[in-house]
Design a protein around this motif. Structure first.
Motif, PDB file in Angstrom:
ATOM      1  N   GLU A   1       0.862  -1.179   0.000  1.00  0.00           N
ATOM      2  CA  GLU A   1       0.000   0.000   0.000  1.00  0.00           C
ATOM      3  C   GLU A   1       0.898   1.228   0.000  1.00  0.00           C
ATOM      4  OE1 GLU A   1      -3.666   2.112   2.498  1.00  0.00           O
ATOM      5  OE2 GLU A   1      -2.815   0.191   3.165  1.00  0.00           O
TER       6      GLU A   1
ATOM      7  N   ALA B   1      -2.846  -1.808  -3.019  1.00  0.00           N
ATOM      8  CA  ALA B   1      -3.918  -0.930  -2.552  1.00  0.00           C
ATOM      9  C   ALA B   1      -3.383   0.498  -2.522  1.00  0.00           C
ATOM     10  CB  ALA B   1      -4.406  -1.340  -1.163  1.00  0.00           C
ATOM     11  N   ASN B   2      -4.122   1.417  -3.133  1.00  0.00           N
ATOM     12  CA  ASN B   2      -3.708   2.827  -3.150  1.00  0.00           C
ATOM     13  C   ASN B   2      -2.255   2.965  -3.591  1.00  0.00           C
ATOM     14  OD1 ASN B   2      -6.261   3.598  -2.053  1.00  0.00           O
ATOM     15  ND2 ASN B   2      -5.518   3.028  -0.017  1.00  0.00           N
TER      16      ASN B   2
END
Length: 268
Positions: free
Chosen positions: A225, A248-249
């Motif tokens: 992330e 993620a992100n």
């Protein structure tokens, strides 16, 4: 319910994290003191230099806690550990807290850890396994907020845990809020259910040239992330119903040259 975590017993001192409360016994478990910490406790590691103190890994960071010896409930003295400013190289042959900034820690032998082998609490640290093996139950390396952490040339085997058992956040390499982390030349084997071989949150991570040879059921090989990650030339066996790479992100991520075997899960 609240997550409970236990430390090793050092000089008859035992620490237990129960949700956001910290409990201590100084007589091997016969009597207990309880302290309200105020944030969820994830891991505990006794201070190797003092049975009166413990390192607490929580969502807010990693802290050294030194409660007063008497009076309940006491006020806690909580402060981030202070790294030594001098750069250098240190040979290590046992688990512990790595707290010297600008330092290369080199493994001088294989290591066995009941729980987590190494907690990193300072910036600009390199862990060079030099081809040695770390046998661990929960994590080989855990860090929270450490910048420019490098881990390389290490074999990590989760050999003390029960295969298929569940334990939240017991990732082999668990780096939270650690920008500019580099993990390379690692061989990883895990057995716990639904965890990760490498878990990094923080921008500009470089994860390359690693072999994740074994994962517990429904586990993920590499989880990142943060922006600007480079995930290159890794080999991941995700055939136990898991996932190879999970982002993620992560805008601007570069992913290439990875070999992923999977079955019952997803390649990425």
């Amino acid at each position: 319910g609240a997550l409970m975590t236990f430390s090793e017993v050092v000089d008859r001192a035992l620490w237990v994290g129960d949700g956001s409360h910290l409990k201590r016994s100084i007589d091997g478990g016969k009597a207990w003191q309880s302290f309200a910490v105020g944030y969820p406790i994830r891991r505990l590691l006794p201070d190797p230099k003092s049975a009166e103190a413990v390192y607490v890994a929580a969502n807010a960071g990693l802290f050294r806690v030194h409660p007063p010896a008497n009076d309940l409930p006491p006020a806690l003295h909580v402060a981030a550990a202070s790294p030594a400013p001098e750069p250098g190289t240190i040979a290590i042959d046992s688990p512990g807290v790595l707290d010297r900034a600008n330092t290369v820690y080199r493994l001088a032998a294989d290591i066995r850890a009941h729980g987590t082998a190494f907690f990193v609490i300072a910036d600009n640290i390199t862990i060079d396994g030099q081809g040695h093996t770390v046998h661990f139950d929960l994590s080989a390396v855990e860090a929270n907020g450490a910048k420019h952490l490098t881990v390389k040339n290490l074999i990590a085997r989760q050999s003390g845990a029960k295969p298929g058992a569940s334990h939240g956040n017991a990732h082999a390499f668990d780096l939270m809020f650690c920008p500019n982390a580099t993990l390379t030349g690692l061989t990883i084997e895990t057995v716990l259910r639904a965890n990760r071989g490498i878990a990094v949150s923080g921008d500009n991570a470089t994860i390359s040239g690693n072999v994740i040879a074994k994962l517990g059921i429904f586990s993920t090989g590499i989880s990142v992330e943060g922006a600007g990650a480079k995930i290159l030339q890794n080999k991941i066996d995700a055939t136990n119903g898991g996932c190879g790479i999970d982002l993620a992100n992560s805008p601007g991520a570069e992913i290439g040259g990875n070999e992923i075997r999977y079955g019952g899960g997803s390649p990425a």
